[in-house]
Design a protein around this motif. Structure first.
Motif, PDB file in Angstrom:
ATOM      1  N   PHE A  30     -13.312   4.812 -10.485  1.00 11.82           N
ATOM      2  CA  PHE A  30     -14.327   3.921  -9.916  1.00 11.82           C
ATOM      3  C   PHE A  30     -14.974   4.670  -8.756  1.00 11.82           C
ATOM      4  O   PHE A  30     -14.375   5.574  -8.168  1.00 11.82           O
ATOM      5  CB  PHE A  30     -13.721   2.588  -9.466  1.00 11.82           C
ATOM      6  N   TYR A  31     -16.211   4.317  -8.479  1.00 11.32           N
ATOM      7  CA  TYR A  31     -16.926   4.942  -7.358  1.00 11.32           C
ATOM      8  C   TYR A  31     -16.901   3.999  -6.170  1.00 11.32           C
ATOM      9  O   TYR A  31     -17.123   2.806  -6.314  1.00 11.32           O
ATOM     10  CB  TYR A  31     -18.362   5.320  -7.790  1.00 11.32           C
ATOM     11  N   VAL A  32     -16.615   4.562  -5.000  1.00  7.19           N
ATOM     12  CA  VAL A  32     -16.483   3.736  -3.806  1.00  7.19           C
ATOM     13  C   VAL A  32     -17.836   3.700  -3.098  1.00  7.19           C
ATOM     14  O   VAL A  32     -18.556   4.694  -3.050  1.00  7.19           O
ATOM     15  CB  VAL A  32     -15.371   4.305  -2.895  1.00  7.19           C
ATOM     16  N   SER A  33     -18.176   2.527  -2.590  1.00  3.31           N
ATOM     17  CA  SER A  33     -19.439   2.446  -1.844  1.00  3.31           C
ATOM     18  C   SER A  33     -19.187   2.265  -0.353  1.00  3.31           C
ATOM     19  O   SER A  33     -20.011   2.632   0.466  1.00  3.31           O
ATOM     20  CB  SER A  33     -20.304   1.296  -2.373  1.00  3.31           C
ATOM     21  N   GLN A  34     -17.999   1.741   0.002  1.00  2.00           N
ATOM     22  CA  GLN A  34     -17.736   1.434   1.405  1.00  2.00           C
ATOM     23  C   GLN A  34     -16.254   1.198   1.623  1.00  2.00           C
ATOM     24  O   GLN A  34     -15.537   0.820   0.694  1.00  2.00           O
ATOM     25  CB  GLN A  34     -18.474   0.132   1.738  1.00  2.00           C
ATOM     26  N   GLY A  35     -15.818   1.399   2.853  1.00  2.00           N
ATOM     27  CA  GLY A  35     -14.441   1.065   3.199  1.00  2.00           C
ATOM     28  C   GLY A  35     -14.413   0.407   4.566  1.00  2.00           C
ATOM     29  O   GLY A  35     -15.154   0.809   5.472  1.00  2.00           O
ATOM     30  N   LYS A  36     -13.607  -0.631   4.711  1.00  2.00           N
ATOM     31  CA  LYS A  36     -13.464  -1.259   6.031  1.00  2.00           C
ATOM     32  C   LYS A  36     -12.045  -1.823   6.146  1.00  2.00           C
ATOM     33  O   LYS A  36     -11.619  -2.602   5.288  1.00  2.00           O
ATOM     34  CB  LYS A  36     -14.515  -2.377   6.194  1.00  2.00           C
ATOM     35  N   GLY A  37     -11.349  -1.428   7.174  1.00  2.00           N
ATOM     36  CA  GLY A  37      -9.991  -1.931   7.382  1.00  2.00           C
ATOM     37  C   GLY A  37      -9.082  -1.540   6.228  1.00  2.00           C
ATOM     38  O   GLY A  37      -8.990  -0.372   5.845  1.00  2.00           O
ATOM     39  N   ALA A  38      -8.439  -2.552   5.614  1.00  2.00           N
ATOM     40  CA  ALA A  38      -7.508  -2.272   4.522  1.00  2.00           C
ATOM     41  C   ALA A  38      -8.225  -2.187   3.173  1.00  2.00           C
ATOM     42  O   ALA A  38      -7.589  -1.914   2.157  1.00  2.00           O
ATOM     43  CB  ALA A  38      -6.449  -3.374   4.469  1.00  2.00           C
ATOM     44  N   TYR A  39      -9.543  -2.436   3.167  1.00  2.00           N
ATOM     45  CA  TYR A  39     -10.263  -2.622   1.898  1.00  2.00           C
ATOM     46  C   TYR A  39     -11.231  -1.493   1.572  1.00  2.00           C
ATOM     47  O   TYR A  39     -11.856  -0.927   2.461  1.00  2.00           O
ATOM     48  CB  TYR A  39     -11.066  -3.935   1.939  1.00  2.00           C
ATOM     49  N   ILE A  40     -11.333  -1.222   0.259  1.00  2.00           N
ATOM     50  CA  ILE A  40     -12.447  -0.415  -0.214  1.00  2.00           C
ATOM     51  C   ILE A  40     -13.281  -1.265  -1.167  1.00  2.00           C
ATOM     52  O   ILE A  40     -12.759  -2.187  -1.818  1.00  2.00           O
ATOM     53  CB  ILE A  40     -11.987   0.882  -0.936  1.00  2.00           C
ATOM     54  N   TYR A  41     -14.567  -0.954  -1.223  1.00  2.00           N
ATOM     55  CA  TYR A  41     -15.509  -1.707  -2.048  1.00  2.00           C
ATOM     56  C   TYR A  41     -16.126  -0.750  -3.057  1.00  2.00           C
ATOM     57  O   TYR A  41     -16.502   0.368  -2.706  1.00  2.00           O
ATOM     58  CB  TYR A  41     -16.585  -2.343  -1.159  1.00  2.00           C
ATOM     59  N   THR A  42     -16.175  -1.190  -4.307  1.00  4.61           N
ATOM     60  CA  THR A  42     -16.601  -0.262  -5.355  1.00  4.61           C
ATOM     61  C   THR A  42     -18.068  -0.495  -5.737  1.00  4.61           C
ATOM     62  O   THR A  42     -18.636  -1.554  -5.448  1.00  4.61           O
ATOM     63  CB  THR A  42     -15.736  -0.413  -6.630  1.00  4.61           C
ATOM     64  N   GLU A  43     -18.624   0.479  -6.412  1.00  5.77           N
ATOM     65  CA  GLU A  43     -20.010   0.397  -6.911  1.00  5.77           C
ATOM     66  C   GLU A  43     -20.154  -0.741  -7.925  1.00  5.77           C
ATOM     67  O   GLU A  43     -21.259  -1.139  -8.253  1.00  5.77           O
ATOM     68  CB  GLU A  43     -20.400   1.721  -7.583  1.00  5.77           C
ATOM     69  N   ASP A  44     -19.019  -1.220  -8.447  1.00  2.62           N
ATOM     70  CA  ASP A  44     -19.076  -2.298  -9.447  1.00  2.62           C
ATOM     71  C   ASP A  44     -18.937  -3.674  -8.808  1.00  2.62           C
ATOM     72  O   ASP A  44     -18.773  -4.680  -9.493  1.00  2.62           O
ATOM     73  CB  ASP A  44     -17.966  -2.090 -10.492  1.00  2.62           C
ATOM     74  N   GLY A  45     -18.902  -3.701  -7.479  1.00  4.75           N
ATOM     75  CA  GLY A  45     -18.831  -4.974  -6.772  1.00  4.75           C
ATOM     76  C   GLY A  45     -17.413  -5.505  -6.595  1.00  4.75           C
ATOM     77  O   GLY A  45     -17.223  -6.672  -6.246  1.00  4.75           O
ATOM     78  N   ASN A  46     -16.400  -4.679  -6.821  1.00  8.81           N
ATOM     79  CA  ASN A  46     -15.018  -5.131  -6.602  1.00  8.81           C
ATOM     80  C   ASN A  46     -14.514  -4.701  -5.232  1.00  8.81           C
ATOM     81  O   ASN A  46     -14.990  -3.719  -4.677  1.00  8.81           O
ATOM     82  CB  ASN A  46     -14.091  -4.520  -7.666  1.00  8.81           C
ATOM     83  N   SER A  47     -13.510  -5.436  -4.741  1.00 10.51           N
ATOM     84  CA  SER A  47     -12.830  -4.958  -3.532  1.00 10.51           C
ATOM     85  C   SER A  47     -11.357  -4.735  -3.859  1.00 10.51           C
ATOM     86  O   SER A  47     -10.785  -5.424  -4.710  1.00 10.51           O
ATOM     87  CB  SER A  47     -12.983  -5.962  -2.390  1.00 10.51           C
ATOM     88  N   LEU A  48     -10.785  -3.739  -3.219  1.00 10.05           N
ATOM     89  CA  LEU A  48      -9.382  -3.392  -3.470  1.00 10.05           C
ATOM     90  C   LEU A  48      -8.686  -3.173  -2.133  1.00 10.05           C
ATOM     91  O   LEU A  48      -9.283  -2.591  -1.208  1.00 10.05           O
ATOM     92  CB  LEU A  48      -9.298  -2.081  -4.264  1.00 10.05           C
ATOM     93  N   ILE A  49      -7.429  -3.631  -2.036  1.00 12.11           N
ATOM     94  CA  ILE A  49      -6.624  -3.271  -0.865  1.00 12.11           C
ATOM     95  C   ILE A  49      -6.133  -1.851  -1.117  1.00 12.11           C
ATOM     96  O   ILE A  49      -5.508  -1.574  -2.145  1.00 12.11           O
ATOM     97  CB  ILE A  49      -5.440  -4.233  -0.676  1.00 12.11           C
ATOM     98  N   ASP A  50      -6.436  -0.967  -0.178  1.00  8.40           N
ATOM     99  CA  ASP A  50      -6.266   0.467  -0.418  1.00  8.40           C
ATOM    100  C   ASP A  50      -4.941   0.976   0.147  1.00  8.40           C
ATOM    101  O   ASP A  50      -4.748   1.000   1.367  1.00  8.40           O
ATOM    102  CB  ASP A  50      -7.444   1.204   0.240  1.00  8.40           C
ATOM    103  N   TYR A  51      -4.048   1.384  -0.736  1.00  6.54           N
ATOM    104  CA  TYR A  51      -2.768   1.982  -0.315  1.00  6.54           C
ATOM    105  C   TYR A  51      -2.757   3.499  -0.526  1.00  6.54           C
ATOM    106  O   TYR A  51      -1.700   4.105  -0.541  1.00  6.54           O
ATOM    107  CB  TYR A  51      -1.598   1.328  -1.060  1.00  6.54           C
ATOM    108  N   VAL A  52      -3.929   4.065  -0.732  1.00  5.89           N
ATOM    109  CA  VAL A  52      -4.028   5.516  -0.863  1.00  5.89           C
ATOM    110  C   VAL A  52      -4.536   6.113   0.454  1.00  5.89           C
ATOM    111  O   VAL A  52      -4.019   7.115   0.946  1.00  5.89           O
ATOM    112  CB  VAL A  52      -4.943   5.915  -2.049  1.00  5.89           C
ATOM    113  N   LEU A  53      -5.551   5.450   1.021  1.00  5.84           N
ATOM    114  CA  LEU A  53      -6.008   5.763   2.385  1.00  5.84           C
ATOM    115  C   LEU A  53      -6.380   7.234   2.558  1.00  5.84           C
ATOM    116  O   LEU A  53      -5.915   7.900   3.491  1.00  5.84           O
ATOM    117  CB  LEU A  53      -4.936   5.311   3.395  1.00  5.84           C
ATOM    118  N   GLY A  54      -7.202   7.691   1.593  1.00  7.67           N
ATOM    119  CA  GLY A  54      -7.656   9.084   1.660  1.00  7.67           C
ATOM    120  C   GLY A  54      -6.520  10.069   1.490  1.00  7.67           C
ATOM    121  O   GLY A  54      -6.605  11.197   1.974  1.00  7.67           O
ATOM    122  N   TYR A  55      -5.437   9.645   0.820  1.00  3.13           N
ATOM    123  CA  TYR A  55      -4.221  10.468   0.658  1.00  3.13           C
ATOM    124  C   TYR A  55      -3.561  10.782   2.003  1.00  3.13           C
ATOM    125  O   TYR A  55      -3.050  11.884   2.215  1.00  3.13           O
ATOM    126  CB  TYR A  55      -4.493  11.714  -0.210  1.00  3.13           C
TER     127      TYR A  55
END
Ligand code: PMP
Length: 416
Positions: A30-55
């Protein structure tokens, strides 16, 4: 749409990406469009709680306000000089305050550069050519590190990269992690410049050192006048402010850093005993240089991140989140083992114990992948590879983030 971007990316980039693990996301990245706090937002309009955190670098979460303000202030003043600036001293002072084994430091631009230069320095200092590393440890993408390497090198089936000269390979000795006998034997029989080790393995999933492994390495290396390099690119400012060396009470001769100390901007660093570091150009004859070394943006973001960490007890808070998440993972019915050290962890299915890379490779990767895909469908992003670590951030220290994660795990646990 991610699917369209992916199609185009395949035309421009080998394997569609600019770093291999990014292609491990199924069915396509998936392609990411934005990140804020614990969340990333995808180009497909989804949000995910991110446990990768840029590795690993984003221990405060995405776009932390304080870091952002400091970086913008710096951008107003200019972003590259090729001339020393005050902030590099401030960051060095803070790092050596927390990591007393680092008397002098050199800032570079990636963990890869950090380990490559630390190894060269160890060779220059000891006048020996060989190094010893551990199966499944990952020290970046340069020739001396890509032997039995973990992380994406293992995920994509190339722990030993092609394109590395035989002459180079002959200088790299490999032992199994947690096998002190092997290290003792090799150091006794061959002249080894340095042993390089991840204090906690974070590139085969997570694998902790067995009791006395690191202390044993310290003793054996001292006996044979071999330098001990702790690769703390992941563990530095993560396991404790003093990294793995403080957490386990073992001091290294040289330490490599990256990730967190750049606050999410490109960085690497290596440091250690004054007498060794002074062998580096311009005071000595082991060469290192870099257009972007100690660039003020990475320095500023790193300093701001460490300031927040000092103020807000970030390591304990991120550890609390990791405890809550792993408590829920424990409940999964499919047989598994979870390795966790503080705020980094990973789950392995179908095995009872994972204490080295060989055991990690026996885990059922396909079950992990199924779980990871299920989690994504339920709004949580775990690493797309078995051989990466799950990380938590300060932004995850939030009841809603934790309860949403717990719910997602419950919904994702049908794995048989
Ligand atoms: N050492 C370790 C322990 C790492 O985990 C990594 C990257 N994950 C590196 C070195 C290489 O760092 P970079 O990707 O910044 O080159």
């Amino acid at each position: 749409m991610s699917s369209e971007l992916w199609k185009e990316a395949l035309r421009y980039f080998p394997g569609g990406v600019n770093s291999p693990v990014r292609a491990a996301v199924k069915p396509y990245p998936f392609y990411v469009s934005q990140g804020k706090g614990a969340y990333i937002y995808t180009e497909d309009g989804n949000s995910l709680i991110d446990y990768v955190l840029g590795y690993g670098p984003l221990i405060l979460g995405h776009a932390n306000e304080y870091v952002k303000e400091k970086v913008i202030e710096q951008i107003e003043k200019g972003w590259l000089f090729g001339i020393p600036s005050r902030v590099e001293i401030e960051l060095a002072r803070k790092i050596s305050l927390h990591m007393p084994s680092i008397e002098k430091i050199r800032f570079v631009n990636s963990g890869t550069e950090a380990t490559m230069n630390a190894i060269r320095l160890a060779r220059g200092y000891t006048k020996r050519d060989k190094i010893l590393k551990f199966n499944g440890n990952y020290h970046g993408a340069h020739d001396y590190a890509l032997v039995d390497a973990g992380s994406a090198a293992s995920e994509f089936g190339v722990p030993n990269s092609e394109g590395i000269p035989q002459e180079v390979l002959k200088t790299v000795i490999v032992c199994e992690y947690n096998d002190l006998q092997c290290v003792e034997k090799k150091l006794k029989n061959e002249d080894v410049a340095a042993v390089i080790v991840e204090p906690v393995m974070g590139n085969m999933g997570v694998i902790p050192p067995e009791k006395d492994f690191l202390k044993g390495l310290r003793e054996i290396t001292s006996t044979y006048n071999t330098l001990l390099i702790f690769d703390e690119v992941i563990t530095g400012f993560r396991l404790s402010m003093g990294g793995g060396q403080e957490y386990f009470g073992v001091s290294a001769d040289l330490t490599t850093l990256g990730k967190i100390i750049g606050g999410g901007f490109p960085i690497g660093a290596f440091g250690g005993k004054r007498e060794i570091m002074d062998m580096l150009t311009p005071s000595g004859k082991v060469f290192n240089a870099g257009t972007f070394n100690a660039n003020p943006i990475s320095m500023t973001a790193g300093l701001a991140t460490l300031e927040v960490m000092e103020r807000e007890n970030v390591i304990e808070k991120t550890t609390y989140v990791a405890e809550k998440v792993t408590e829920e993972l424990e409940r999964i019915k499919y047989p598994h083992v979870i390795n966790r050290v503080k705020n980094m962890f990973q789950i392995f299915f179908g095995v009872e114990k994972v204490s080295n890379a060989t055991e990690a490779r026996r885990a059922k990767k396909e079950v992990y992948l199924k779980f990871q895909v299920n989690l994504m469908k339920n709004g949580v992003y775990f690493p797309p590879s078995q051989f990466e670590s799950v990380f938590t951030s300060l932004a995850h220290y939030d009841d809603n983030v934790i309860s949403d994660t717990v719910l997602a795990i419950k919904k994702s646990s049908e794995l048989s």
